[in-house]
Design a protein around this motif. Structure first.
Motif, short mmCIF file in Angstrom:
data_model
loop_
_atom_site.label_atom_id
_atom_site.label_comp_id
_atom_site.label_asym_id
_atom_site.label_seq_id
_atom_site.Cartn_x
_atom_site.Cartn_y
_atom_site.Cartn_z
N GLU A 43 0.98 -1.09 0.04
CA GLU A 43 -0.08 -0.26 0.23
C GLU A 43 1.32 1.51 -0.17
OE1 GLU A 43 -2.83 0.08 3.81
OE2 GLU A 43 -3.54 2.08 3.21
N ALA A 44 2.38 0.99 0.94
CA ALA A 44 2.98 2.31 1.24
C ALA A 44 3.04 2.61 -0.15
CB ALA A 44 3.91 1.82 2.22
N LEU A 45 4.48 1.97 -0.88
CA LEU A 45 4.01 1.38 -2.13
C LEU A 45 3.62 2.31 -3.00
CD1 LEU A 45 6.73 1.21 -4.58
CD2 LEU A 45 6.23 -1.44 -4.69
N PHE A 46 2.36 1.26 -3.28
CA PHE A 46 1.59 2.38 -4.02
C PHE A 46 0.96 3.98 -4.45
CE2 PHE A 46 -2.96 3.06 -5.45
CZ PHE A 46 -2.90 2.72 -6.93
N LYS A 47 1.03 3.99 -2.30
CA LYS A 47 0.85 5.69 -2.88
C LYS A 47 1.94 6.83 -2.89
CE LYS A 47 -2.41 4.99 1.21
NZ LYS A 47 -2.89 5.59 2.76
N GLU A 48 3.40 6.34 -2.98
CA GLU A 48 3.92 6.83 -3.21
C GLU A 48 4.54 6.66 -5.11
OE1 GLU A 48 8.42 6.78 -2.32
OE2 GLU A 48 8.16 5.04 -0.71
N ALA A 49 3.96 5.80 -5.47
CA ALA A 49 3.43 5.30 -6.84
C ALA A 49 2.93 6.03 -7.65
CB ALA A 49 3.63 3.79 -7.41
N VAL A 50 1.44 6.89 -6.76
CA VAL A 50 0.68 7.13 -7.36
C VAL A 50 1.21 9.09 -7.28
CG1 VAL A 50 -1.30 8.56 -6.44
CG2 VAL A 50 -1.56 6.01 -7.12
N GLU A 51 2.09 9.29 -6.06
CA GLU A 51 3.17 10.81 -6.25
C GLU A 51 4.02 11.04 -7.52
OE1 GLU A 51 2.05 13.45 -3.36
OE2 GLU A 51 3.76 14.21 -4.82
N LEU A 52 4.40 9.62 -7.63
CA LEU A 52 5.55 9.85 -8.77
C LEU A 52 4.70 10.08 -10.15
CD1 LEU A 52 8.85 9.69 -10.16
CD2 LEU A 52 7.98 7.59 -9.92
N TYR A 53 3.46 9.15 -9.66
CA TYR A 53 2.71 9.76 -11.18
C TYR A 53 2.28 11.05 -11.78
CZ TYR A 53 -1.13 9.03 -14.87
OH TYR A 53 -1.72 9.17 -16.22
N SER A 54 1.77 11.65 -10.29
CA SER A 54 0.64 13.28 -10.30
C SER A 54 1.84 14.24 -10.90
CB SER A 54 0.57 13.77 -9.11
OG SER A 54 -0.82 12.38 -8.51
#
Lengths: 205, 205
Positions: B55-66
């Motif tokens: 989950e934390a990895l995903f949230k960082e990935a979303v942050e990077l995506y944005s």
DNA sequence: GATATTTTGTAGCTATCGATACAGAAAGGA
DNA sequence: TCCTTTCTGTATCGATAGCTACAAAATATC
């Protein structure tokens, strides 16, 4: 000799309806066999005997969804007196159908497996085909409107069909995010306000 | 004393970028730890040491995506000279960004977990917040256009913002279904053709 | 070189996934 | 009543999910 052996202890149609609701709410992958069997009130061997597999059950659920929930939205495309009425009706009915209190919000066909990867390919393809069917249906209706002199011959039926279907798909996301019926109706109004300008111009890329 | 012990054998940023691609393609649930570690070129203990959890990895990935992919679409909202230009740019850039050959099609934030049930609640909420952020951003830009006398004071900024964001979300579905760049650009043209009619009417329903 | 600290790969943890084997239960036909 | 057929519940299958224990490897400090 219609009936031999022990009779089924559940109603296939109503069990399928329960399964449809689970898939509608959770999507294909997140709907576990445990979720399904609990909602359907049966055990897994009965599920597999009656429907074959999770994938087959899902496809039957999609079929049921199209026949019951989806038809209320798209059936009016053919019967509406004009293409404009047809599209306005689709959007308005969508806003209503996506915000009924007793049903999951948004469209099963859009929300159940949108990633198109990792999930079951047969499932993805079946949903994609149904999504694209809506475009074809709208495009044919617009073409008919040209033949009936409602719209000018220069109308780009495919672009317009794609445009409205895209908006309708987006409404599934909005509905699942909690948008109210009024919000969705306002979105429909926004789209329809541009109708005259839309059918008056050509879109040849 | 910045560095003690064995140095990491991989670059955190580039591993995160690989993870982002996997989530983008497969969504949160369908992206397995095996998929992620293989794409990132590391083993699961390294992943958990560096990112904490899936989950934390995903949230960082979303942050990077944005920060990387999404900013190209939405950054122009503030800088464009008019609200109309801002929205036209958003739709046109969306059509381009969603059909780059070397990237997954459509938007991670729309496609990664749209069911909002069964999947991780924190993941769903994070994505929903980002989706709604787009609406607020557009609405503020439209309000500014009223203040700058580009639009009449009667303009329903929220309805219009919702309308265009809904269309933009729908474009993710279309892109994932294989729509070409020309098709998406034509959809954008359809929407913009109604601009004058749209900002000239009020939507107080 | 010895020790402390951090990362690495292997191997395995528990839980759940979709799917089934099997035997007992419930019906019709003989 | 006995047999065949069909359905039911229990119990479980192998595979995979997310996650972690542990010891060897690799660096800095002493």
């Amino acid at each position: 000799m219609p009936q031999r052996g022990r009779p089924p202890g559940f109603d296939r149609e109503s069990a399928l309806r329960q399964a449809m609701e689970v898939f509608w709410t959770k999507g294909f992958d997140n709907a576990s066999l445990t979720d399904l069997t609990r909602a359907m009130g049966i055990n897994s061997p009965s599920l597999y005997a009656a429907f074959g597999s999770k994938e087959a059950l899902f496809k039957e659920a999609v079929e049921l969804y199209s026949r019951t929930e989806g038809s209320g939205i798209w059936e009016q495309v053919e019967t509406a007196p004009t293409a404009r009425d047809a599209i306005a009706q689709v959007l308005r009915t969508t806003a209503e159908a996506f915000t009924r209190g007793d049903e999951p919000r948004g469209c099963l066909i859009v929300l159940a497996a949108p990633q198109m990867q990792g999930a079951n390919p047969g499932v993805c393809d079946a949903l994609k085909a149904r999504r694209q069917h809506n475009v074809c249906q709208l495009e044919r209706r617009l073409q008919r409107a040209i033949n009936e002199n409602e719209l000018p011959a220069s109308t780009d039926c495919r672009a317009i069909a794609n445009y409205f279907v895209t908006l309708q798909h987006g409404m599934s996301i909005q509905a699942r995010d909690g948008a109210s019926r009024e919000t969705l109706l306002a979105i429909a109004d926004c789209a329809m306000s541009g109708w005259e300008a839309l059918v008056g111009v050509s879109h040849e890329a």
